[in-house]
Design a protein around this motif. Structure first.
Motif, mmCIF file in Angstrom:
data_model
loop_
_atom_site.group_PDB
_atom_site.id
_atom_site.type_symbol
_atom_site.label_atom_id
_atom_site.label_comp_id
_atom_site.label_asym_id
_atom_site.label_seq_id
_atom_site.Cartn_x
_atom_site.Cartn_y
_atom_site.Cartn_z
ATOM 1 N N MET A 83 0.845 -1.203 0.000
ATOM 2 C CA MET A 83 0.000 0.000 0.000
ATOM 3 C C MET A 83 0.875 1.246 0.000
ATOM 4 N N LEU A 84 0.569 2.162 -0.895
ATOM 5 C CA LEU A 84 1.284 3.434 -0.885
ATOM 6 C C LEU A 84 0.556 4.394 0.046
ATOM 7 N N GLY A 85 1.328 5.141 0.818
ATOM 8 C CA GLY A 85 0.724 6.141 1.688
ATOM 9 C C GLY A 85 0.270 7.327 0.852
ATOM 10 N N PRO A 86 -0.399 8.287 1.482
ATOM 11 C CA PRO A 86 -0.851 9.450 0.733
ATOM 12 C C PRO A 86 0.342 10.246 0.217
ATOM 13 N N THR A 87 0.194 10.859 -0.929
ATOM 14 C CA THR A 87 1.257 11.732 -1.436
ATOM 15 C C THR A 87 0.803 13.163 -1.220
ATOM 16 N N TRP A 88 1.718 13.975 -0.748
ATOM 17 C CA TRP A 88 1.404 15.362 -0.454
ATOM 18 C C TRP A 88 1.984 16.219 -1.567
ATOM 19 N N ALA A 89 1.099 16.608 -2.512
ATOM 20 C CA ALA A 89 1.566 17.317 -3.697
ATOM 21 C C ALA A 89 2.004 18.739 -3.358
ATOM 22 N N HIS A 90 1.349 19.329 -2.374
ATOM 23 C CA HIS A 90 1.680 20.706 -2.039
ATOM 24 C C HIS A 90 2.778 20.735 -0.983
ATOM 25 N N ALA A 91 3.474 21.846 -0.929
ATOM 26 C CA ALA A 91 4.534 21.981 0.074
ATOM 27 C C ALA A 91 3.924 21.961 1.470
ATOM 28 N N GLN A 92 4.623 21.340 2.387
ATOM 29 C CA GLN A 92 4.190 21.311 3.775
ATOM 30 C C GLN A 92 5.205 22.056 4.621
ATOM 31 N N ALA A 93 4.693 22.863 5.530
ATOM 32 C CA ALA A 93 5.552 23.513 6.521
ATOM 33 C C ALA A 93 5.362 22.758 7.826
ATOM 34 N N VAL A 94 6.439 22.162 8.328
ATOM 35 C CA VAL A 94 6.356 21.301 9.504
ATOM 36 C C VAL A 94 7.233 21.896 10.602
ATOM 37 N N ALA A 95 6.643 22.078 11.792
ATOM 38 C CA ALA A 95 7.395 22.681 12.900
ATOM 39 C C ALA A 95 7.124 21.908 14.183
ATOM 40 N N LEU A 96 8.056 22.068 15.133
ATOM 41 C CA LEU A 96 7.907 21.472 16.463
ATOM 42 C C LEU A 96 7.457 22.579 17.419
ATOM 43 N N ALA A 97 6.243 22.437 17.978
ATOM 44 C CA ALA A 97 5.690 23.464 18.866
ATOM 45 C C ALA A 97 6.021 23.189 20.327
ATOM 46 N N GLY A 98 6.370 21.941 20.646
ATOM 47 C CA GLY A 98 6.678 21.608 22.033
ATOM 48 C C GLY A 98 6.881 20.108 22.184
ATOM 49 N N VAL A 99 7.250 19.685 23.389
ATOM 50 C CA VAL A 99 7.423 18.267 23.696
ATOM 51 C C VAL A 99 6.612 17.961 24.952
ATOM 52 N N LEU A 100 5.736 16.982 24.852
ATOM 53 C CA LEU A 100 4.916 16.551 25.990
ATOM 54 C C LEU A 100 5.330 15.139 26.368
ATOM 55 N N GLY A 101 6.187 15.032 27.365
ATOM 56 C CA GLY A 101 6.656 13.696 27.753
ATOM 57 C C GLY A 101 7.371 13.032 26.597
ATOM 58 N N SER A 102 6.824 11.919 26.114
ATOM 59 C CA SER A 102 7.459 11.185 25.006
ATOM 60 C C SER A 102 6.850 11.558 23.660
ATOM 61 N N LYS A 103 5.995 12.581 23.638
ATOM 62 C CA LYS A 103 5.336 12.964 22.379
ATOM 63 C C LYS A 103 5.790 14.338 21.914
ATOM 64 N N ALA A 104 5.846 14.484 20.597
ATOM 65 C CA ALA A 104 6.207 15.764 19.995
ATOM 66 C C ALA A 104 4.929 16.480 19.570
ATOM 67 N N LEU A 105 4.867 17.789 19.858
ATOM 68 C CA LEU A 105 3.737 18.598 19.376
ATOM 69 C C LEU A 105 4.098 19.101 17.981
ATOM 70 N N ILE A 106 3.496 18.485 16.991
ATOM 71 C CA ILE A 106 3.841 18.773 15.596
ATOM 72 C C ILE A 106 2.807 19.727 15.002
#
Length: 201
Positions: free
Chosen positions: A1-24
């Motif tokens: 299975m192919l995952g979704p393809t993101w044709a448009h540019a994505q801006a990805v940032a880290l807003a914070g860290v909650l324990g073992s999780k990243a706030l994306i």
């Protein structure tokens, strides 16, 4: 299975860290807490540390750090319309981009009428500022010499603006100040520590 393809540019940032999780944050949408091994809008979290997260986007691994501007992924060169900025601990919007293809560190300055560049940065970027129009500027340290010139382009992420007016100052500066000769090309929205610049044209 192919995952979704993101044709448009994505801006990805880290807003914070909650324990073992990243706030994306993806494309200025509300942050989502994502643990290692999980995926959110095409962004897979590989590892989470105290102030950074390793993610995989479109098969490429990137490190997101707290306080740094979003990583732009995908999209055609210079075709973007939107810039997402996250303030640093002092409330300043500081990040890196390019001027005429040369890397620069900038700080958004809504009080400056034009983009301002210190002479050492201008020389490092190979800007031919001395052929520009000489100007005298009032600074905190008195009157200083400067040169008014047009920059071929300023690029942040996948957003590029051409023919931007700038002043090169004789004094060194810690950052390139992104003033209104650049910012006026955008509709600006600020929410808490995030600023979104949406290109007008």
């Amino acid at each position: 299975m192919l995952g979704p393809t993101w044709a448009h540019a994505q801006a990805v940032a880290l807003a914070g860290v909650l324990g073992s999780k990243a706030l994306i944050v993806v494309n200025a949408n509300p942050p989502k807490a994502v643990g290692a091994g999980d995926e959110f809008q095409g962004v897979k979290v590989i590892a989470v540390a105290k102030d950074e997260a390793t993610v995989e986007i479109q098969g490429a691994r990137r490190t997101l750090r707290l306080g740094e501007a979003p990583v732009s992924v995908g999209g055609r060169s210079g075709s973007g319309k939107r810039i997402l900025l996250v303030a640093d601990g002092r409330g300043h919007f500081v990040n890196s981009g390019t001027i005429n293809g040369q890397v620069m560190q900038y700080m958004v300055d809504t009080g400056a009428s034009t983009v301002a560049i210190g002479r050492p940065d201008a020389e490092r970027m190979g800007l031919n500022y001395q052929s520009g129009q000489p100007v005298r500027m009032n600074t905190a340290n008195g009157v200083a010499q400067g040169w008014r010139m047009k920059l071929d382009s300023i690029r942040i992420g996948d957003v590029e603006v051409f023919g931007v007016e700038a002043i090169v100052t004789s004094q060194p500066m810690p950052y390139v100040l992104l003033g209104n000769s650049f910012l006026n090309e955008f509709q600006m929205t600020r929410t808490n520590d995030q600023m979104v610049l949406e290109k007008r044209h």
